[in-house]
Design an enzyme around this catalytic site. Structure first.
Site, PDB file in Angstrom:
ATOM      1  N   LYS B  95     100.461 -35.338   7.193  1.00  0.00           N
ATOM      2  CA  LYS B  95     101.376 -34.219   7.432  1.00  0.00           C
ATOM      3  C   LYS B  95     102.544 -34.583   8.341  1.00  0.00           C
ATOM      4  O   LYS B  95     103.642 -34.030   8.209  1.00  0.00           O
ATOM      5  CB  LYS B  95     100.614 -33.033   8.026  1.00  0.00           C
ATOM      6  N   GLU B 117     103.288 -22.558   8.691  1.00  0.00           N
ATOM      7  CA  GLU B 117     102.000 -21.967   8.357  1.00  0.00           C
ATOM      8  C   GLU B 117     100.998 -23.101   8.403  1.00  0.00           C
ATOM      9  O   GLU B 117     101.365 -24.268   8.259  1.00  0.00           O
ATOM     10  CB  GLU B 117     102.041 -21.359   6.947  1.00  0.00           C
ATOM     11  N   SER B 383      93.997 -39.152   3.020  1.00  0.00           N
ATOM     12  CA  SER B 383      95.118 -38.419   3.602  1.00  0.00           C
ATOM     13  C   SER B 383      94.896 -37.970   5.044  1.00  0.00           C
ATOM     14  O   SER B 383      95.847 -37.722   5.771  1.00  0.00           O
ATOM     15  CB  SER B 383      95.431 -37.210   2.738  1.00  0.00           C
TER      16      SER B 383
END
Lengths: 267, 402
Positions: B95, B117, B383
């Protein structure tokens, strides 16, 4: 002449502005919802915006979110909204009914079927909150036959050149959002929005109705000075929510309506 | 369609075939147009790219290793499994690639406040981190359900100076957090930049988030060429909104390589409690774009279910919808207990604690490896790391690592 045009012509002759009322269809339940709407129309609603409940209403504040959730819980859906339009049309032949929806319920129902069913039920227009001009052709492009105006929105963030383009493709009337934020936000800045209403009115001959943040008769008077119509939604929904057990709920909304309506009569 | 054309999307209106677009309220449209103009102007600029690369390399920890998981591969007895170690990045997941990119863009646009969010909290933590880095005010919207199951990430965001806004509406998960972020953004549109965490949302977000995540695939390509002298036979990544998957896949779309996106099947597709949007959903419009959705016949959005909060979303990025329809990517789904099995296996066999999201992809790669020859190469996007999931895993009686 369409019902929308006739309504504004009649109001102009009487030196009145339009009271546009938003109500979530089927809130708190389908039968009571019809009673509430009838009482409101009998007490002065000039144009009805019938809200289609949606699970994820991203443009709405908590009051309309909750009203939407109540209606969905009681089984409301677009097919039943269509039935309600028909019932209202039967009872009130002259009041324009605008279907107010997010795009997904219409998309799921079928764009062509939506058009056919709602035109034949007697709807006078549709406003799709999350369908800007950039995307609306995929919907209106499938509508052939009797006109069903798509009511366009203008926001405080809309620059003048974009406002001009929106005005050019508009039909019925234009809904001007008076403030940034979701529905039911507190506080009306009439001074800020009136400048934009005046600029918009120079760009179009269509009526301009102003909504968002309008909750008192005094707000209505202020907005009615510049706009052709005043939209009220959350204030009605708040009354429904706060008085769910009142056996005279429909009457209560009727009284609230006539207070607002009085404020639309220009002296 | 030739393979080269897979990379020609979105079109100038932000559409990926019939998907994507900008289905938003008028108040947001000018902001999206402004963002698109800024994205087009700043991001391709070599100066911007240089600045971003320095941040990614010196702060976030790029490049991440491409690790040959030999023991795992041996255990499966088939193809060689390589892990792209995004879990080693600062804040623990891919991210951060995107949030540093978007925060840098926000700075160029003169915005001083950012909002986001978050579901699992990884994007929220990564956004809060980027905000701290740039000295920006940060507000993160998070569903109350997720706040409950991802408590450590809530604390992290607060330590980083962000305000976590609990979202009680709807199902109290990622979709509701996104609803609330959009509502807040409408009210604060003039000075606030909305950092969306996945390749979802209205145009230009799907294209922009992809642009900040393709570094995963570009690095992988370089690394696999160095190590193996050829491109892989199969790429695997988990798909919630789909940003880590798009980041790995995009640079390979026109190569001769099989690609699999793994959705969360929850307790099983047949139980209805899942988040397998592409596998079991239908076309609709949510959060500003058209894509596959989990919805009922009336177009009401349904609740998604997954043991991993990061996959618990009833929508998916529009580009994935297109790539599914074109048949370029195979989408499949993995159930909660299968993901837990892969989680346990990776912990014990490789000494790597993966995020539950990534464990879905690992499970798929393990099954694929068994079917394939030893000379074949599989790359899995690992990830994120699993520290954040310890509370959930502790609630499961037995982690069945095999």
């Amino acid at each position: 002449m369409t019902r929308i045009e006739k309504t504004f012509e009649k109001l102009a002759a009487a030196n009145e502005k339009a009271l546009v009322a938003f109500v979530t269809a089927g809130d708190p339940d389908p039968a009571l919802s019809i009673d509430i709407i009838s009482s409101m129309i009998e007490n002065g609603v000039d144009i009805l915006e019938l809200g289609v409940p949606f699970s994820d209403p991203t443009a709405d504040g908590p009051v309309i979110q909750r009203s939407s959730a109540r209606a969905l819980k009681n089984g409301m859906n677009l097919g039943k909204v269509c039935g309600m339009v028909g019932a209202i049309r039967k009872k009130f032949t002259d009041v324009p009914v605008i279907v107010f929806s997010y795009y997904n319920p219409i998309y799921a129902y079928g764009i062509e079927k939506f058009y056919r069913d709602f035109v034949s039920a007697g709807a006078d227009g549709v406003l799709v909150v999350d369908l800007p001009p950039e995307e609306s052709e995929e919907m209106t492009g499938q509508w052939t036959g009797d006109p069903l105006p798509l009511i366009r929105l203008v926001a405080p963030t809309t620059p003048d050149d974009r406002m001009k383009r929106i005005a050019r493709v508009s039909d019925g009337f234009i809904y001007m959002v008076s403030k940034t934020g979701v529905t039911g936000s507190d506080g009306l800045d009439a001074a800020e929005s009136s400048g934009q209403v005046e600029r918009l009115k120079e760009m179009t001959r269509l009526p301009v109705c102003v909504g968002f943040g309008i909750s008192t008769p005094a707000d209505v008077t202020q907005v009615a000075r510049v706009a052709d119509g005043v939209v009220i939604g959350s204030a009605f929904e708040r009354t429904i929510e706060d008085n769910m057990d009142d056996p005279a709920l429909a009457k209560r909304l009727g009284r609230q309506t006539s207070d607002y309506k009085a404020a639309t009569r220009m002296k | 369609m030739t393979q080269e054309q897979y990379r020609h999307y979105p079109d100038e209106k932000g559409h990926f075939g019939q998907y994507g677009g900008r289905y938003v309220a008028e108040t947001l449209m000018p902001a999206l147009l402004e963002l698109e103009a800024a994205f087009t102007r700043f991001v391709p600029d070599p100066g911007f790219q240089e600045e971003l690369t320095v941040m990614l390399n010196t702060y976030a920890g790029r490049p991440t290793p491409l690790y040959y998981a030999k023991r795992l591969s041996d255990r499966m007895g088939g193809a060689a499994i390589y892990l792209k170690r995004e879990d080693l990045l600062h804040t623990g997941a891919h991210k951060i690639n995107n949030t540093l990119g978007q925060a840098l863009l926000a700075k160029k646009m003169g915005k001083t406040k950012i909002i986001a969010e978050t579901g699992a909290g990884q994007h929220g933590v990564a956004t809060a981190t980027a905000a701290a880095y740039f000295g920006m005010e940060c507000k993160v919207f998070m569903g109350v359900e997720d706040i409950g199951r991802q408590a450590p990430n809530v604390k992290r965001m607060e330590l980083l100076g962000a305000t976590v806004e609990p979202v009680e509406s709807g199902t109290g998960t990622l979709k509701d957090a996104m609803n609330e972020a959009m509502r807040y953004w409408v009210s604060a549109i003039r000075d606030t930049f909305y950092v969306i965490g996945s390749v979802a949302g209205p145009h230009p977000y799907p294209a922009m988030v992809r642009a900040f995540q393709v570094v995963i695939g570009e690095e992988t390509r370089r690394q696999v060429m160095e190590k193996c002298g050829r491109i892989p036979d199969l790429l695997v990544a988990c798909v919630g909104g789909g940003s880590n998957a798009m980041g790995l896949f995009y640079p390979f779309l026109h190569d001769d390589v099989a690609i699999m996106g793994v959705e969360a099947a929850g307790t099983g597709i047949h139980t209805g409690k899942h988040a397998a949007t592409l596998t079991a959903g239908s076309t609709g419009v949510l959060h500003g774009s058209k894509s596959y959705l989990l919805q009922d016949a009336q177009g009401q959005i349904m609740e998604a279910h997954s043991i991993s909060a990061g996959l618990d979303y009833p929508g998916v990025g529009p580009e994935h919808a297109l790539l599914k329809d074109l048949g370029r990517i195979t989408y499949m789904s993995v159930e909660d207990n299968e993901a837990l099995e892969a989680f346990g296996t990776l912990c014990r066999v490789e000494g790597i604690i993966p995020a539950l999201e990534s464990s879905h992809a690992v499970y798929c790669a393990m099954q694929e490896a068994k079917k394939r020859k030893p000379e074949e190469i599989i790359v899995v996007n690992l990830s994120g790391r699993g520290d954040k999931d310890l509370g959930i895993v502790a609630g499961v009686d037995e982690i069945r690592g095999k």
